[in-house]
Design a protein around this motif. Sequence first.
Motif, PDB file in Angstrom:
ATOM      1  N   ALA A 118      37.323  47.298  43.863  1.00  0.00           N
ATOM      2  CA  ALA A 118      38.582  47.253  43.146  1.00  0.00           C
ATOM      3  C   ALA A 118      39.309  45.976  43.486  1.00  0.00           C
ATOM      4  CB  ALA A 118      39.449  48.459  43.498  1.00  0.00           C
ATOM      5  N   ILE A 119      40.317  45.683  42.716  1.00  0.00           N
ATOM      6  CA  ILE A 119      41.183  44.563  42.997  1.00  0.00           C
ATOM      7  C   ILE A 119      42.077  44.951  44.159  1.00  0.00           C
ATOM      8  CG2 ILE A 119      42.999  43.115  42.043  1.00  0.00           C
ATOM      9  CD1 ILE A 119      41.709  43.817  39.290  1.00  0.00           C
ATOM     10  N   LEU A 125      36.021  43.351  43.262  1.00  0.00           N
ATOM     11  CA  LEU A 125      35.120  43.890  42.246  1.00  0.00           C
ATOM     12  C   LEU A 125      34.118  42.788  41.914  1.00  0.00           C
ATOM     13  CD1 LEU A 125      34.284  46.016  40.209  1.00  0.00           C
ATOM     14  CD2 LEU A 125      36.135  45.260  38.735  1.00  0.00           C
ATOM     15  N   SER A 153      39.217  36.729  33.884  1.00  0.00           N
ATOM     16  CA  SER A 153      39.762  37.411  35.049  1.00  0.00           C
ATOM     17  C   SER A 153      40.907  36.622  35.662  1.00  0.00           C
ATOM     18  CB  SER A 153      38.664  37.625  36.089  1.00  0.00           C
ATOM     19  OG  SER A 153      39.171  38.150  37.288  1.00  0.00           O
ATOM     20  N   ARG A 186      44.075  37.820  38.399  1.00  0.00           N
ATOM     21  CA  ARG A 186      43.293  38.186  39.577  1.00  0.00           C
ATOM     22  C   ARG A 186      42.899  36.942  40.369  1.00  0.00           C
ATOM     23  NH1 ARG A 186      40.835  40.861  35.381  1.00  0.00           N
ATOM     24  NH2 ARG A 186      41.098  43.127  35.326  1.00  0.00           N
ATOM     25  N   ALA A 196      38.324  39.475  42.108  1.00  0.00           N
ATOM     26  CA  ALA A 196      37.063  39.588  41.369  1.00  0.00           C
ATOM     27  C   ALA A 196      36.138  38.454  41.781  1.00  0.00           C
ATOM     28  CB  ALA A 196      37.306  39.544  39.869  1.00  0.00           C
ATOM     29  N   TRP A 216      36.731  43.876  31.642  1.00  0.00           N
ATOM     30  CA  TRP A 216      37.512  44.029  32.872  1.00  0.00           C
ATOM     31  C   TRP A 216      38.383  45.272  32.839  1.00  0.00           C
ATOM     32  CZ3 TRP A 216      35.718  41.883  36.858  1.00  0.00           C
ATOM     33  CH2 TRP A 216      35.192  40.591  36.854  1.00  0.00           C
ATOM     34  N   SER A 258      37.782  47.872  35.798  1.00  0.00           N
ATOM     35  CA  SER A 258      38.872  48.203  36.706  1.00  0.00           C
ATOM     36  C   SER A 258      39.192  49.698  36.674  1.00  0.00           C
ATOM     37  CB  SER A 258      40.119  47.401  36.343  1.00  0.00           C
ATOM     38  OG  SER A 258      39.890  46.007  36.508  1.00  0.00           O
ATOM     39  N   ASP A 273      41.190  51.144  39.876  1.00  0.00           N
ATOM     40  CA  ASP A 273      42.311  50.227  40.062  1.00  0.00           C
ATOM     41  C   ASP A 273      43.458  50.631  39.141  1.00  0.00           C
ATOM     42  OD1 ASP A 273      43.554  47.701  40.923  1.00  0.00           O
ATOM     43  OD2 ASP A 273      43.335  47.188  38.820  1.00  0.00           O
TER      44      ASP A 273
END
Length: 363
Positions: A4-5, A132, A156, A161, A245, A354, A358, A363
């Motif tokens: 995950a972020i 991720l 991304s 991110r 990411a 994404w 996610s 996330d």
Amino acid sequence: MAGAITHEGAAVADGRRSGPLIVTEDPELLDDLLRLCAAAGARPEVHPGVPRHRSGWEAAPLVIVGDDAARRLRGAARRRGVVLVGRDPDDPGVWRRAVEIGADHVLLLPDGEQWLVDRIADVAEGVGRPALTVGVIGGRGGAGASTLACALAVTSARQGRRTLLVDADPLGGGLDVLLGGEAAEGLRWPAFAASRGRVGGGALEESLPRLHELRVLSWDRGDTVAVPPQAVRAVLAAARRRGGAVVVDLPRRVDESVAEALAQLDVGVLVIPADLRAVAAARRVAAAVGMVLGDLRIAVRGPCATGLDEGEVARLLGLPLVGEVPYETPPPDGSVPPGGAARGPLARFCSAFWERASAEAGD
């Protein structure tokens, strides 16, 4: 999809990461622990016993207790993240003292030095959930995997991110070239060929070229065409610890170094042109990749051959379908990277990817 972020960890008032709390009055042990903290890039706080301010004990991200100080901590509030450090492997009492102070781990020096350095470094970097991590692989030559990898990374980064694009294909010509940054300052893969053990995530990020709001680890124009598996493992582990990411552009062969990269992916995307020869080639690639990577999906590049659509390609290969990757004509001057046109079809495809990834990662 595991990953995950992540968010940034807690920092102290001067902007540096909060370091561990060391509790000991043993000067030789303290020297060793300070040396390990320096190796991990952390600034510790040292006390002979429980800090007078209760918050100093409770808020420390990691507490390293010398065996000499264990008796002074018997009345301290129980908390997680306490390591009792000793030197005598023949002393059975160290385990009893660890239980008395609620330690999570017992560590004996010097054998446990590397483990402790890694734990301290995690504290220094403010490690949260790992990035991720997505790998992109061509089902055959010219499938467009590098283009999709760049587009995923650019999209991304545009979404806010922290993003790292890793070029794991030394014969691919360099993703920095594809992004128009072959002359950008920063380190390339050959600089990390000797890496072993742990690489600092922050130092790695700051050392790499910054292109289109993301960091890029690519190849230089020299003769190096491989880095050892240990270096691949160390570099990708550092990248994952930074959160956000990580997108990895992978070659179609699977050697030891590529296997190290595959082992750190959350999901792989196999890019396949929609024709029968490509499907036949992709089957072999999928079989080799699937021996290491558990979550492999396919993205189909059109136009589709007569009687063959993306659903049929997925059925023939027995893999989940990500979707059909749209073709986007690049500008003749190379001024816009793949996925750089925010409203273009490729960027929309990557945004949808994404969003799903996610959601699956929680996330």
